[in-house]
Design an enzyme around this catalytic site. Structure first.
Site, PDB file in Angstrom:
ATOM      1  CB  CYS A  51      -0.936  -0.031   1.215  1.00 12.02           C
ATOM      2  SG  CYS A  51      -0.074   0.022   2.797  1.00 12.02           S
ATOM      3  CG  ASP A  52      -0.296   5.276  -0.273  1.00  7.17           C
ATOM      4  OD1 ASP A  52       0.147   5.176  -1.428  1.00  7.17           O
ATOM      5  OD2 ASP A  52      -1.414   5.750  -0.008  1.00  7.17           O
TER       6      ASP A  52
END
Length: 138
Positions: free
Chosen positions: A95-96
């Site tokens: 994810c980020d």
């Protein structure tokens, strides 16, 4: 014994206990997720074992830039689409920053996939390592 009976001390003990639990929570979550790998280890797994990268971010974030050849499966859909992932290859979840990916990895393990790992630091760590990204849809 008087220490534990004073209201102020009980409140301090409660705060200390809850702080300790908050510090341990990421460790507990990572254990459920199956572990993590650095960006260097991720590249090796991709190149040598044909690892599948699963990006759990929303589609709009994914389209702005992602690890090349990764699959976008938003976190809300991951349990439903887990059966479409190969069971014989490592699955790298990202994810980020790597925090939301922990939940996605735990869901994949619960769905029966065994070689599931989170990329430490997520896409941010990938970019900091100077590794390529893509905006192609997959």
């Amino acid at each position: 014994m008087d220490f534990f009976l004073k209201t102020d001390n009980l409140m301090l003990l409660g705060i200390a206990l809850s702080s300790g639990l908050m510090l341990l929570w990421p460790v507990i979550q990572r254990g459920r997720a199956g572990g993590s790998v650095s960006t260097t280890q991720a590249v090796q797994l991709i190149n040598h074992e044909d690892a599948v990268v699963v990006d759990v971010r929303p589609l709009a974030s994914f389209q702005n830039g992602h690890i090349p050849h990764s699959r976008n499966i938003p976190l809300a859909e991951i349990a439903d689409k887990a059966a479409k992932l190969p069971k014989d290859k490592p699955i790298l979840v990202t994810c980020d920053r790597g925090q939301i990916a922990v939940g996605g990895a735990a869901r994949l393990r619960k769905a029966g996939l065994e070689r599931v790992m989170v990329i430490e630091g997520g896409l941010n760590a990938w970019l900091q390592a100077g590794l390529p990204t893509s905006t192609k849809k997959k």
